[in-house]
Scaffold this motif. Sequence first.
Motif, short mmCIF file in Angstrom:
data_model
loop_
_atom_site.label_atom_id
_atom_site.label_comp_id
_atom_site.label_asym_id
_atom_site.label_seq_id
_atom_site.Cartn_x
_atom_site.Cartn_y
_atom_site.Cartn_z
N ASP A 229 29.46 32.92 29.19
CA ASP A 229 29.09 32.25 27.93
C ASP A 229 29.40 33.08 26.68
O ASP A 229 29.90 32.56 25.68
CB ASP A 229 27.57 31.94 27.92
CG ASP A 229 27.18 30.92 28.98
OD1 ASP A 229 28.08 30.27 29.55
OD2 ASP A 229 25.98 30.76 29.24
N TYR A 284 29.73 28.30 16.68
CA TYR A 284 28.45 28.70 17.28
C TYR A 284 27.54 29.36 16.25
O TYR A 284 28.02 30.07 15.36
CB TYR A 284 28.69 29.69 18.44
CG TYR A 284 29.66 29.15 19.45
CD1 TYR A 284 29.21 28.38 20.51
CD2 TYR A 284 31.04 29.35 19.31
CE1 TYR A 284 30.11 27.84 21.44
CE2 TYR A 284 31.94 28.81 20.21
CZ TYR A 284 31.47 28.06 21.28
OH TYR A 284 32.36 27.52 22.17
N TRP A 289 21.82 38.85 21.91
CA TRP A 289 21.87 38.66 23.37
C TRP A 289 20.45 38.44 23.91
O TRP A 289 20.23 37.63 24.80
CB TRP A 289 22.56 39.85 24.03
CG TRP A 289 22.40 39.97 25.52
CD1 TRP A 289 21.97 41.06 26.21
CD2 TRP A 289 22.70 38.97 26.53
NE1 TRP A 289 21.97 40.81 27.57
CE2 TRP A 289 22.41 39.53 27.79
CE3 TRP A 289 23.17 37.66 26.48
CZ2 TRP A 289 22.58 38.84 28.99
CZ3 TRP A 289 23.33 36.95 27.69
CH2 TRP A 289 23.05 37.55 28.92
N TYR A 292 19.55 34.85 23.44
CA TYR A 292 20.29 33.97 24.35
C TYR A 292 19.82 34.13 25.79
O TYR A 292 19.65 33.15 26.52
CB TYR A 292 21.80 34.26 24.26
CG TYR A 292 22.58 33.21 24.99
CD1 TYR A 292 22.60 31.91 24.52
CD2 TYR A 292 23.24 33.49 26.18
CE1 TYR A 292 23.27 30.90 25.20
CE2 TYR A 292 23.91 32.50 26.87
CZ TYR A 292 23.93 31.21 26.38
OH TYR A 292 24.58 30.22 27.07
N ARG A 305 23.84 25.71 28.64
CA ARG A 305 22.96 26.53 27.81
C ARG A 305 23.51 26.81 26.43
O ARG A 305 22.77 27.00 25.47
CB ARG A 305 22.65 27.84 28.54
CG ARG A 305 21.84 27.57 29.79
CD ARG A 305 21.57 28.82 30.56
NE ARG A 305 22.78 29.34 31.17
CZ ARG A 305 22.83 29.88 32.37
NH1 ARG A 305 21.73 29.99 33.08
NH2 ARG A 305 23.95 30.33 32.86
N LEU A 306 24.85 26.83 26.33
CA LEU A 306 25.43 27.11 25.01
C LEU A 306 25.21 25.96 24.05
O LEU A 306 25.28 26.13 22.83
CB LEU A 306 26.93 27.38 25.14
CG LEU A 306 27.34 28.83 25.39
CD1 LEU A 306 28.85 28.92 25.47
CD2 LEU A 306 26.81 29.77 24.31
N PHE A 309 23.26 26.34 21.00
CA PHE A 309 23.77 27.32 20.03
C PHE A 309 25.08 26.87 19.38
O PHE A 309 25.70 27.60 18.63
CB PHE A 309 23.97 28.68 20.73
CG PHE A 309 22.66 29.27 21.18
CD1 PHE A 309 21.96 30.15 20.38
CD2 PHE A 309 22.11 28.90 22.41
CE1 PHE A 309 20.74 30.68 20.79
CE2 PHE A 309 20.88 29.41 22.82
CZ PHE A 309 20.21 30.30 22.02
#
Length: 312
Positions: A229, A284, A289, A292, A305-306, A309
């Motif tokens: 990702d 994005y 990190w 995330y 999951r992205l 964002f």
Amino acid sequence: MALLHAEVDSLSLIQTTKFPTINVPVIDLSKPNSKTLINAWEDFGIVKVINHGVRKEVMTKLESEALDFFSLSVTEKESVSDYTSRKIGPNGDAGWVEHLMSCTLSCDFLQKFPSDLRPTVGDYVFSVRNLAIEVLQLLAEGLEMEEKNVFSKYLIDDNNDTIFRINHYPLHSDVPEGHSLLGFGEHTDPQIISIIGSNDVEGFQISLNDGSWGSVSSDPESFYIIVDDLLEVITNGRFKSLSHRTLANGSKDRLSMIYFGGPPLTADISPLISIMEDGEESKYKEFTWEEYKKAAFKSKLTTHRLGAFEIE
Ligand SMILES: O=C(O)CCC(=O)C(=O)O
Ligand SMILES: [Fe+2]
């Protein structure tokens, strides 16, 4: 179809006859070609690496020591703090897999592995991390970045948050002919890149552009390196995080050893300006990190999951 054991019934059975084998592009690190790497990651999100500098003895030793560990009794295995069976992550995802997992350089990871495995895991992770750095430097060269370590700096940092996992997909006597069990369900890996080594048992599959699945041949001498990702974000979507899964065929046990290269928790992640074309906008939102990772570990395995964002 044969009568199934209740356990198999509760796991996902998948028909295995129809998957094509994917010809994953290869980079030979004794004569590295950055264009091959870039094309492979653009087209497939995966590349195979040969002449990678990780000693064969270390790879074979880890494979055999890990198989010895997984052949112990359940009680013995469960006495190891980082051993988990059938559960993947904290949100109820399950699969026909057992694994050992630990963070690496930012914590005393060796203490979490069974003592017999520690020296070999240490050698293995040291070499595979060097391989990760070399491949990310090759990427920087291919993309004509001024800074050689623009991608690899995250893994070079002493506080990098890298994970090492050994997955074992055990034998299962009740899997009907022509079927496999879902060992590790569909997902993307949240870090920057993952380096996957395995024994000579197949099962790893990648999602193709049309949404179908393709099988990746097992090759105990080589590594597969996939886009995770964060690399998708850093390259502003030039490389897409690879959706993958692993099937357990029930008749031979697959073992895989995976280095998940992650940045320090405090690292700010956003698309690199130097990679974007004039006028190209970031796709994005910026995040650390740590943010995330928390979001990723709260979600189910299959969640995109992205998505949360992405800028609409
Ligand atoms: O064990 C494999 O073949 C891959 C497993 C995987 O994708 C993972 O551990 O994230
Ligand atoms: Fe994965």
